[in-house]
Design an enzyme around this catalytic site. Structure first.
Site, mmCIF file in Angstrom:
data_model
loop_
_atom_site.group_PDB
_atom_site.id
_atom_site.type_symbol
_atom_site.label_atom_id
_atom_site.label_comp_id
_atom_site.label_asym_id
_atom_site.label_seq_id
_atom_site.Cartn_x
_atom_site.Cartn_y
_atom_site.Cartn_z
ATOM 1 N N GLY A 1 15.784 -2.194 -10.227
ATOM 2 C CA GLY A 1 15.632 -0.772 -10.478
ATOM 3 C C GLY A 1 16.961 -0.067 -10.408
ATOM 4 O O GLY A 1 18.022 -0.681 -10.498
ATOM 5 N N GLY A 2 16.914 1.281 -10.224
ATOM 6 C CA GLY A 2 18.149 2.047 -10.181
ATOM 7 C C GLY A 2 19.018 1.693 -8.990
ATOM 8 O O GLY A 2 20.241 1.801 -9.040
ATOM 9 N N GLY B 1 12.828 -8.336 -9.632
ATOM 10 C CA GLY B 1 13.018 -7.274 -10.602
ATOM 11 C C GLY B 1 14.261 -6.480 -10.269
ATOM 12 O O GLY B 1 15.042 -6.857 -9.388
ATOM 13 N N GLY C 1 19.220 -1.363 -7.502
ATOM 14 C CA GLY C 1 19.791 -2.687 -7.684
ATOM 15 C C GLY C 1 18.688 -3.727 -7.726
ATOM 16 O O GLY C 1 17.504 -3.407 -7.796
ATOM 17 N N PRO C 2 19.032 -5.033 -7.676
ATOM 18 C CA PRO C 2 18.037 -6.096 -7.768
ATOM 19 C C PRO C 2 17.226 -6.241 -6.480
ATOM 20 O O PRO C 2 17.672 -5.864 -5.401
ATOM 21 C CB PRO C 2 18.887 -7.345 -8.028
ATOM 22 C CG PRO C 2 20.202 -7.025 -7.418
ATOM 23 C CD PRO C 2 20.413 -5.554 -7.604
ATOM 24 N N VAL C 3 16.022 -6.794 -6.621
ATOM 25 C CA VAL C 3 15.146 -7.083 -5.487
ATOM 26 C C VAL C 3 14.796 -8.565 -5.524
ATOM 27 O O VAL C 3 14.446 -9.101 -6.584
ATOM 28 C CB VAL C 3 13.858 -6.234 -5.548
ATOM 29 C CG1 VAL C 3 12.961 -6.533 -4.348
ATOM 30 C CG2 VAL C 3 14.198 -4.756 -5.606
ATOM 31 N N ASP D 1 9.165 10.864 -6.422
ATOM 32 C CA ASP D 1 9.176 9.871 -7.521
ATOM 33 C C ASP D 1 7.923 9.003 -7.460
ATOM 34 O O ASP D 1 7.990 7.788 -7.558
ATOM 35 C CB ASP D 1 10.431 9.008 -7.445
ATOM 36 C CG ASP D 1 10.693 8.281 -8.774
ATOM 37 O OD1 ASP D 1 10.149 8.720 -9.805
ATOM 38 O OD2 ASP D 1 11.417 7.277 -8.768
#
Length: 771
Positions: A515-516, A513, A518-520, A631
């Site tokens: 997110g803010g 996936g 970067g990719p994982v 968060d």
């Protein structure tokens, strides 16, 4: 004979007096229905001034019979209200009756109730009265105060809006009054269109076709709706918008009582005002809210502006460009526009003033009516998610603050009677509009030494990049990953090549996936150990500070309900974090997915909630350092193979001293919808902020619904508001999700909100977005 004659005369006199008495009473009560009195099809009541009549009627060419109200003095039979819209009678044997308990009922030929007013209160002497305003009310015979009416037809507007009616909300009782169109001129049952005040963000009127927005006149600005420049003071009617703690509504009044005017919602969705012209005996169209194509909702997409005097009518705002030139070339503007220079929440960002606008959709906005425009600018500038601001009231020098936190949608330009809005722009896009003094400084320099300056900057930039990379690499390797920092953090350093091999060269197939940060990627070390590699994107809005923050926070933490950081890598100009792999990814993929949520029985949900609470307690109280996550949300809760929850993503976390419980920040980060009000508005965060987020998360786990996108057929509240409402009503079990209910829970079909699954947001950091 004489005695007989006297008796006959006396009887005749009594009979005459009786008839006179009945005639007088009938005339005096021509507008009233008393308890247990019946109105048959063919009879009616008339308001005291003779303006309106109520009885049984058939609209248009229909043969069905309805109880309705129409203008008495207008020869063209014009219906303004119908009771049994969804329960018509197919014979003329219907009856209208006022029960002794104060409820109106319509009975069919079999004496069965087909419609009822469902009056919630009762009085000893109820009467139903048709008023000269066109309002049909139930009240106590001795009390004519409007605030004490038991029921009134003005609370059920239908397709016609009369003077004195309120279009909007009673905030104390939760009553909403709104337009709903007829299916056709012959069928008064509810059609496709509704026109109502939407309370999400700053209140605004919205016309919907089904669930889709069709038209929006813009928010009220103290003078008019910002998208209705033709709504100006006139000799026909006055208008106002009331907003306080008790009520929220729009209404109008006629200037001259001899003028007959009405507003209707046409079956095709047009909102029209009509005026009766007595001289010509016709209804004349006065205005139509939807004047042209620019009134079509979001015609030009995000950051697109519509001007009907231009061809084509859509264009991008200054500083924006077409998102899809191919679509715009064929006159499809719905994809809208994107920024030429993305925002970075860095120094130098500012605002460009646009005048003569219909303000954008305010469903995802925030407002404060007491702020000045300068205060509004300051609040918006401090919040990286704030995209624009404007006054809520344009009267005088202006007042109030309205902030947008999303893309600006449904904008229209007007040469006159538009409104000012200030849109956030990157520093390089401000130019003379945003920073005029900067332009005066830059122009002479650019004109005199452009080539020398360009060469100099290139040389300096290259040297600085190399220098910073060297410092960063040394800093991370020596002070973080090798345990030489102040807090003696020992974190393994992974080789870049090893991580590249483990993830098949960071291939798409290995991607979990994004997110803010970067990719994982999913990886396999030594063919035995599964890992998750979080790689900082070159275009990420987060950088060294978040990377450092995540390492410095989570490397010190050891708890079964916190995700475990295995190490980091800062080679080859890359910044990567290596975590234990969580087989079941994130919690949001389960609770918000209709099929996946079936796997979460109640013991499992309880275990997840309990685990999150344990992890949060450790962060706040039991760890060596008090850490505020900032968060906490469903996508940041990861699940292992046994569905045990682990809190992840500490890129925005803050470390407090042992005696500190909170702080204040000018950079608000996190996810709106999980964010406490004091943090979202004022930047004040504390352990209580995380507890608030945990409360939202708990409701989402229990209900299976998102707080942000929650919808309900009976109101416009979010999940939190809905939960509070059913709690105060003693119906707390109504919020519970449907899979495998407890034995005492009666099964029922709950309304399903937006259950669309998000992408795998593994270890993501999300910046602020409104609920």
């Amino acid at each position: 004979m004489e005695g007989h004659s006297s008796r006959t005369s006396l009887l005749s006199l009594l009979f005459s007096l009786t008839l006179f008495s009945l005639s007088v009473n009938s005339a005096a009560e021509v507008d009233i229905i008393r308890a247990n009195q019946i109105i048959k099809d063919g009879t009616s009541i008339i308001s005291a001034g003779g303006h309106f009549e109520l009885g049984f009627i058939s609209p248009g060419r229909s043969t069905n019979r309805y109880v309705g109200i129409w203008y008495k003095k207008i020869p063209t039979r014009t219906i303004v209200w119908i009771a049994n819209r969804e329960a018509p009678l197919n014979t003329t044997t219907g009856l209208l009756k006022l029960n002794s308990n104060g409820s109106l009922v319509i009975l069919n030929g079999s004496n069965k109730i087909v419609w009822s007013s469902n009056s919630s209160a009762s009085v000893n002497n109820p009467v139903a009265q048709l008023l000269d305003s066109g309002n049909f009310v139930i009240r106590d015979e001795t009390d004519s105060s409007p605030e004490n009416f038991l029921w009134q037809s003005f609370d059920i507007i239908g397709n016609t809006y009369l003077a004195g009616n309120k279009l909007g909300w009673n905030l104390e009782t939760g009553l909403e009054r709104y337009f709903s169109s007829w299916k056709s001129e012959d069928d008064p049952s509810p059609g496709e269109y509704t026109y109502r005040i939407d309370r999400h963000g700053f209140p605004q009127l919205i016309l919907r076709k089904g669930s889709s927005i069709d038209f929006r006149p813009g928010p009220w600005n103290g003078v008019r709706f910002s998208g209705t420049p033709n709504l100006i003071p006139n000799q026909i009617f006055t208008f106002d918008f009331v907003s306080n703690d008790k009520e929220l509504y729009y209404h109008y009044s006629v200037v001259n009582s001899s003028v007959v005017t009405r507003v209707i919602l046409h079956p095709l969705g047009y909102i029209q005002r009509w005026v009766w012209i007595e001289k010509y005996q016709i209804w004349q169209l006065y205005t139509t809210s939807q004047m042209d194509d620019c009134n079509r909702y979001a015609l030009c997409g995000a950051y697109g502006s519509c001007d009907i005097n231009k061809s084509p009518p859509c264009e991008c705002l200054d500083g924006f460009k077409q998102k899809s030139q191919k679509e715009w070339d064929v006159s499809d503007w719905s994809s809208g526009c994107v920024r030429k220079v993305p925002l970075s929440c860095g120094d130098g960002e500012g605002f460009v003033k646009h005048s003569g606008f219909k303000l954008p959709d305010t469903q995802k906005s925030w407002f404060n009516k007491s702020m000045s425009l300068d205060e509004c600018r300051s609040v918006c500038l401090k919040n990286c998610s704030c995209t624009a601001y404007a006054n809520t009231d344009i009267r005088g020098s202006g007042s109030g603050c309205l902030l947008w936190f999303n893309e600006l949608i449904d904008i229209r330009e007007y040469k006159e009677n538009g409104q000012d809005i200030y849109i956030r722009m990157a520093a390089s896009e401000l130019g003379s509009k945003g920073r005029p003094e900067l332009r005066l400084m830059i122009i002479p320099i650019v004109l005199t030494v452009p080539m020398m300056l360009g060469i100099y900057l290139c040389i300096i930039r290259k040297k600085r990049i190399k220098h910073m990379e060297a410092i960063t690499r040394q800093y991370y390797q020596n002070d973080w990953c090798n345990g030489n920092g102040d807090d003696d953090v020992e974190l393994p350093l992974f080789d870049f090549t090893a991580l590249a091999n483990a993830t098949n060269g960071f291939s798409t197939d290995s991607k979990l996936g994004e997110g803010g940060f970067g990719p994982v990627y999913k990886g396999m070390l030594d063919e035995t150990k599964e890992i998750a590699v979080k790689r900082l994107s070159k275009n990420s809005t987060q950088g060294l500070q978040e990377f450092k923050n995540e390492v410095s926070c989570i490397a010190r933490l050891q708890h079964r309900n916190l995700v475990k950081l295995l190490g980091c890598s800062v080679q080859e100009g890359e910044r990567m974090l290596v975590y234990e792999y969580m087989r079941n990814k994130s919690l949001d993929l389960f609770i918000f997915d209709k099929e996946q949520s079936k796997a979460l029985d109640w013991p499992m949900r309880y275990n997840i909630i309990n685990g999150i609470a344990r992890g949060l307690l450790y962060l706040h109280q039991d760890s060596r350092l008090r850490i505020i996550h900032r968060d906490l949300k469903a996508s940041n809760i990861l699940l292992d193979l046994e569905m045990n929850p682990k809190i992840s993503d500490f890129g925005t976390a803050r470390i407090c001293g042992e005696t500190e419980t909170g702080a204040n920040t000018t950079r608000v980060v996190g996810t709106y919808g999980y964010m406490s009000p004091e943090y979202a508005i004022d930047g004040e965060f504390s352990v209580k902020s995380d507890v608030y987020s945990f409360g939202v998360l708990l409701l989402e786990v229990v209900s299976g619904k998102r707080n942000k996108n929650f919808t309900h057929p009976d109101h416009n509240l979010n999940l939190l508001g809905h939960a509070w409402r059913i709690y105060t009503n003693g119906e707390v079990l109504d919020i519970v999700d449907e899979p495998k209910e407890p034995g005492f829970f009666n099964e029922r079909k709950l309304y399903e909100g937006d259950s669309t699954s998000s992408s795998s947001n593994y270890l993501s950091v999300t910046t602020m977005a409104p609920r």
